[in-house]
Design a protein around this motif. Structure first.
Motif, PDB file in Angstrom:
ATOM      1  N   VAL A   9      25.229  28.980   9.837  1.00 18.79           N
ATOM      2  CA  VAL A   9      26.143  29.275   9.357  1.00 18.79           C
ATOM      3  C   VAL A   9      27.315  28.591  10.797  1.00 18.79           C
ATOM      4  CG1 VAL A   9      28.405  31.223   9.898  1.00 18.79           C
ATOM      5  CG2 VAL A   9      26.040  31.611   8.398  1.00 18.79           C
ATOM      6  N   PHE A  10      28.759  28.512  10.250  1.00 15.00           N
ATOM      7  CA  PHE A  10      29.738  27.570  11.583  1.00 15.00           C
ATOM      8  C   PHE A  10      30.997  28.888  11.267  1.00 15.00           C
ATOM      9  CE2 PHE A  10      27.814  24.080   9.229  1.00 15.00           C
ATOM     10  CZ  PHE A  10      27.374  23.452  10.244  1.00 15.00           C
ATOM     11  N   LEU A  11      30.482  29.672  12.549  1.00  8.97           N
ATOM     12  CA  LEU A  11      31.816  30.570  12.658  1.00  8.97           C
ATOM     13  C   LEU A  11      32.583  29.949  14.058  1.00  8.97           C
ATOM     14  CD1 LEU A  11      32.391  33.360  12.484  1.00  8.97           C
ATOM     15  CD2 LEU A  11      30.847  33.790  14.330  1.00  8.97           C
ATOM     16  N   GLY A  12      34.146  29.455  13.092  1.00  4.92           N
ATOM     17  CA  GLY A  12      35.336  29.102  13.961  1.00  4.92           C
ATOM     18  C   GLY A  12      35.923  29.736  14.422  1.00  4.92           C
ATOM     19  N   LEU A  13      36.716  30.432  15.828  1.00  5.91           N
ATOM     20  CA  LEU A  13      36.903  31.589  16.323  1.00  5.91           C
ATOM     21  C   LEU A  13      37.965  30.897  17.369  1.00  5.91           C
ATOM     22  CD1 LEU A  13      34.270  34.020  18.428  1.00  5.91           C
ATOM     23  CD2 LEU A  13      34.887  34.208  16.163  1.00  5.91           C
ATOM     24  N   ASP A  14      38.735  31.821  16.629  1.00  7.48           N
ATOM     25  CA  ASP A  14      40.669  31.918  17.259  1.00  7.48           C
ATOM     26  C   ASP A  14      40.699  32.472  18.501  1.00  7.48           C
ATOM     27  OD1 ASP A  14      43.200  30.257  17.295  1.00  7.48           O
ATOM     28  OD2 ASP A  14      43.739  31.907  17.034  1.00  7.48           O
ATOM     29  N   VAL A  15      40.103  32.728  19.698  1.00  4.47           N
ATOM     30  CA  VAL A  15      40.170  33.570  21.013  1.00  4.47           C
ATOM     31  C   VAL A  15      41.903  33.979  21.151  1.00  4.47           C
ATOM     32  CG1 VAL A  15      37.494  32.662  21.248  1.00  4.47           C
ATOM     33  CG2 VAL A  15      40.567  32.123  22.704  1.00  4.47           C
ATOM     34  N   GLY A  16      41.617  35.533  21.450  1.00  3.14           N
ATOM     35  CA  GLY A  16      43.084  35.523  21.446  1.00  3.14           C
ATOM     36  C   GLY A  16      42.845  36.239  22.997  1.00  3.14           C
ATOM     37  N   LYS A  17      43.667  37.326  23.177  1.00  5.47           N
ATOM     38  CA  LYS A  17      43.235  38.620  24.601  1.00  5.47           C
ATOM     39  C   LYS A  17      42.660  39.877  23.894  1.00  5.47           C
ATOM     40  CE  LYS A  17      45.995  40.558  27.816  1.00  5.47           C
ATOM     41  NZ  LYS A  17      47.489  41.004  28.809  1.00  5.47           N
ATOM     42  N   LEU A  25      31.633  29.256   8.005  1.00 11.20           N
ATOM     43  CA  LEU A  25      31.100  28.642   6.471  1.00 11.20           C
ATOM     44  C   LEU A  25      29.964  28.533   7.044  1.00 11.20           C
ATOM     45  CD1 LEU A  25      34.270  26.105   7.005  1.00 11.20           C
ATOM     46  CD2 LEU A  25      34.041  28.251   5.356  1.00 11.20           C
ATOM     47  N   THR A  26      29.634  28.138   5.718  1.00 10.26           N
ATOM     48  CA  THR A  26      27.717  27.526   5.332  1.00 10.26           C
ATOM     49  C   THR A  26      27.980  26.307   4.856  1.00 10.26           C
ATOM     50  OG1 THR A  26      27.904  28.453   2.886  1.00 10.26           O
ATOM     51  CG2 THR A  26      27.408  29.792   4.032  1.00 10.26           C
ATOM     52  N   PRO A  27      27.328  25.446   5.262  1.00 11.13           N
ATOM     53  CA  PRO A  27      27.225  23.782   5.242  1.00 11.13           C
ATOM     54  C   PRO A  27      27.832  23.807   3.741  1.00 11.13           C
ATOM     55  CG  PRO A  27      24.739  24.856   6.064  1.00 11.13           C
ATOM     56  CD  PRO A  27      25.842  26.333   5.979  1.00 11.13           C
ATOM     57  N   ALA A  28      27.755  24.115   3.203  1.00 11.79           N
ATOM     58  CA  ALA A  28      28.014  23.939   1.814  1.00 11.79           C
ATOM     59  C   ALA A  28      29.550  23.823   1.743  1.00 11.79           C
ATOM     60  CB  ALA A  28      27.554  24.585   0.345  1.00 11.79           C
ATOM     61  N   GLY A  29      30.709  24.316   3.006  1.00 14.54           N
ATOM     62  CA  GLY A  29      31.649  25.164   2.519  1.00 14.54           C
ATOM     63  C   GLY A  29      32.221  26.100   2.396  1.00 14.54           C
ATOM     64  N   LYS A  30      30.838  27.269   1.968  1.00 14.65           N
ATOM     65  CA  LYS A  30      31.016  29.551   1.067  1.00 14.65           C
ATOM     66  C   LYS A  30      31.106  29.405   1.951  1.00 14.65           C
ATOM     67  CE  LYS A  30      29.541  32.306  -1.683  1.00 14.65           C
ATOM     68  NZ  LYS A  30      27.717  32.663  -1.703  1.00 14.65           N
ATOM     69  N   LYS A  31      32.477  30.278   2.512  1.00 15.05           N
ATOM     70  CA  LYS A  31      33.557  31.250   2.913  1.00 15.05           C
ATOM     71  C   LYS A  31      32.499  32.789   3.049  1.00 15.05           C
ATOM     72  CE  LYS A  31      37.304  33.367   2.128  1.00 15.05           C
ATOM     73  NZ  LYS A  31      38.428  33.587   2.368  1.00 15.05           N
ATOM     74  N   ASP A 108      43.621  29.030  11.542  1.00 14.52           N
ATOM     75  CA  ASP A 108      43.416  28.560  13.208  1.00 14.52           C
ATOM     76  C   ASP A 108      42.084  28.117  13.251  1.00 14.52           C
ATOM     77  OD1 ASP A 108      45.733  27.136  13.811  1.00 14.52           O
ATOM     78  OD2 ASP A 108      45.909  28.615  15.427  1.00 14.52           O
ATOM     79  N   ALA A 109      41.183  29.927  12.735  1.00 17.03           N
ATOM     80  CA  ALA A 109      40.096  30.021  12.900  1.00 17.03           C
ATOM     81  C   ALA A 109      39.009  28.681  11.551  1.00 17.03           C
ATOM     82  CB  ALA A 109      39.399  31.378  12.398  1.00 17.03           C
ATOM     83  N   ALA A 110      39.892  29.134  10.926  1.00 18.92           N
ATOM     84  CA  ALA A 110      38.764  28.163   9.484  1.00 18.92           C
ATOM     85  C   ALA A 110      39.527  26.869   9.578  1.00 18.92           C
ATOM     86  CB  ALA A 110      40.182  28.890   7.784  1.00 18.92           C
ATOM     87  N   VAL A 111      40.096  25.962  10.151  1.00 15.60           N
ATOM     88  CA  VAL A 111      40.047  25.257  10.422  1.00 15.60           C
ATOM     89  C   VAL A 111      39.435  24.493  11.645  1.00 15.60           C
ATOM     90  CG1 VAL A 111      41.203  22.859  11.856  1.00 15.60           C
ATOM     91  CG2 VAL A 111      42.908  25.061  10.488  1.00 15.60           C
ATOM     92  N   ILE A 112      38.793  25.662  12.313  1.00 15.83           N
ATOM     93  CA  ILE A 112      38.011  24.965  14.057  1.00 15.83           C
ATOM     94  C   ILE A 112      36.435  24.856  13.141  1.00 15.83           C
ATOM     95  CG2 ILE A 112      36.679  25.972  15.357  1.00 15.83           C
ATOM     96  CD1 ILE A 112      39.724  27.290  15.981  1.00 15.83           C
ATOM     97  N   ALA A 113      36.406  25.634  11.759  1.00 13.75           N
ATOM     98  CA  ALA A 113      34.941  26.385  11.109  1.00 13.75           C
ATOM     99  C   ALA A 113      34.916  24.669  10.420  1.00 13.75           C
ATOM    100  CB  ALA A 113      34.688  27.718  11.121  1.00 13.75           C
ATOM    101  N   ASP A 114      35.935  25.048   9.500  1.00 16.74           N
ATOM    102  CA  ASP A 114      35.387  23.247   8.594  1.00 16.74           C
ATOM    103  C   ASP A 114      35.517  22.016   9.151  1.00 16.74           C
ATOM    104  OD1 ASP A 114      35.893  23.245   6.232  1.00 16.74           O
ATOM    105  OD2 ASP A 114      37.225  21.896   6.301  1.00 16.74           O
ATOM    106  N   ALA A 115      35.947  21.751  10.476  1.00 20.81           N
ATOM    107  CA  ALA A 115      35.944  21.362  11.130  1.00 20.81           C
ATOM    108  C   ALA A 115      34.312  20.461  11.982  1.00 20.81           C
ATOM    109  CB  ALA A 115      37.015  20.562  12.405  1.00 20.81           C
TER     110      ALA A 115
END
Length: 442
Positions: A9-17, A25-31, A108-115
């Motif tokens: 799993v690619f877990l993208g985090l858009d961090v906040g305060k 996302l899985t390697p296949a792109g499934k959320k 932003d979190a989705a962009v980070i994970a997909d990138a």
């Protein structure tokens, strides 16, 4: 490049305060995950453990590894997850490729994970830093803030003196880093106050802080006062503003001196400090006049220094606060060098890898890119300047000058050359071994 072959799993985090938005996302792109995570250890650990149990290896990617992103990264490591960093500038450029103009935490979190899933070469690994490096990171950042504050305050003082008494600014402005000058302005901030105090009294007052230049400095001050007979409207406000600014500047200088002692103590305790400081120019702080140098190398007994360029030179700018020592910057930005596969990757990260711009028959040649880590680039540039006393470095610099390169271009090429040497030293854990240039040996 970060190895992502075993990631489940690619877990993208858009961090906040207060909370972070996570997108998995899985390697296949499934959320498989898309919700907010409170910025607390129990909530973060519960999510990481759940994803790990279900999908195996979890790669946590953030766009801010420090400050507000420090806790989720630490918890992720402790939970057995991999961690990586997607630089903010790269993340924004990648986000432009996605449809829509909205900028939300979820996007932003989705962009980070997909990138991370599709462009693993854009990621940078985040190695677990030791306690000394972590403390150095905080102290160096604080020192840079203080240096910026010193520069701002100095420029404000010089601006006021230039506005109301330019002759006095030409005497005191370039010496604002000296304790005697800041002490003098704290007590006598206006031309009238200086003149009223008298020459003898001022000399005796600053002699303990500047025994060798006290008489000469006060003579120059009174010569400057005699040059201007008119009083510019508003000069009376200097008695209020200048002492306050001088006190602030003196306090910042005092803080930096205390901070420098702490940084030096941490550097001596770090195991890589001896390796870094064995390289010529690394253990030397930038001289105060370095930033005002225009097109000429520092003097060296053999060969003589180049002549200054023809034409009238601009007056020297305000002396900025000296940057942190290069070893501290290198340890904070490079560490042990394991995050970079080759020296070329390190040079690219530092913004010292030459790039070529060509379009059709138009070729603009190689030049240093504007990007890269500014702290590392500046540290390598200043250390290259300080290393010109080393025969090998000086020979390389002179060769670049003989090929028609300017002083700055030659220093940038020398800094790029030293990046390769530094990478080899960190990779092998060896000290710097000077090589005698062939010309000198002959």
């Amino acid at each position: 490049m970060l190895d992502t072959g075993d990631v489940g799993v690619f877990l993208g985090l858009d961090v906040g305060k207060a909370a972070h938005h996570g997108h998995g996302l899985t390697p296949a792109g499934k959320k498989v995950f898309d919700k907010q995570l409170p910025n607390s250890e129990p909530k973060l650990r519960a999510v990481f453990d759940k994803l790990t149990a279900k999908f195996g290896t979890v790669l946590v990617i953030v766009d801010q590894p420090a400050s507000i992103g420090a806790l989720p990264l630490t918890v992720a490591r402790d939970a057995g997850c991999k961690v990586a960093y997607l630089p903010g500038l790269a993340m924004r450029r990648i986000a432009d490729l996605y449809p829509g103009e909205a900028k939300t935490d979820a996007k932003d979190a989705a962009v980070i994970a997909d990138a991370a899933r599709t462009l693993p070469h854009a990621l940078r690994s985040l190695e677990l830093t030791d306690e000394i490096t972590a403390e150095l990171t905080v102290l160096v950042g604080f020192d840079q803030d203080l240096a910026a504050e010193a520069t701002r305050t100095s420029n404000r003082i010089r601006g006021l003196l230039t506005q109301f008494h330019p002759s006095l600014e030409r005497v005191l402005g370039p010496r604002l880093d000296h304790q005697a000058v800041t002490w003098l302005l704290e007590r006598y901030g206006s031309p009238a106050a200086l003149r009223k105090a008298g020459r003898r009294r001022l000399v005796e007052a600053i002699r303990p802080k500047a025994p060798r230049m006290a008489a000469r400095l006060i003579d120059e001050v009174f010569d400057a006062l005699d040059e201007q007979t008119v009083v510019v409207p508003g000069t009376g406000t200097l008695d209020v503003v200048i002492p306050s600014l001088a006190r602030s500047l003196g306090a910042v200088h005092e803080q930096r001196r205390a901070l420098e002692a702490q940084i030096e103590a941490l550097l001596e305790a770090h195991p890589l400090s001896a390796v870094l400081t064995s390289m010529p120019g690394v253990a030397v702080r930038a001289p105060p006049g370095l930033l005002g140098t225009r097109g000429r190398a520092p003097p060296l007994p053999p060969p003589p220094p180049p002549a200054p360029p023809p034409g009238r030179r601009r007056p020297p700018p305000a002396r900025r606060g000296a940057p942190p020592p290069p070893p501290a910057v290198l340890l904070v930005t490079v560490g042990d060098g394991t995050s970079f596969p080759t020296a070329a990757h390190l040079a690219s990260y530092a913004g010292l890898a030459p790039t070529t711009k060509s379009s059709g028959t138009s070729i603009h040649g190689e030049h240093a890119p504007r990007g890269g880590n500014r702290q590392l680039k500046r540290a390598m540039f200043l250390s290259a300047f300080a290393a010109l006393h080393d025969p090998a470095s000086r020979t390389y610099y002179d060769k670049c000058r003989d090929r028609g390169k300017t002083h700055t271009q030659a220093l940038l090429r020398l800094a790029r050359h030293r990046i390769s040497v530094l990478f080899a030293m960190l990779r092998d854990g060896t000290f710097y071994e000077p090589r005698v240039p062939h010309a000198m040996a002959a």
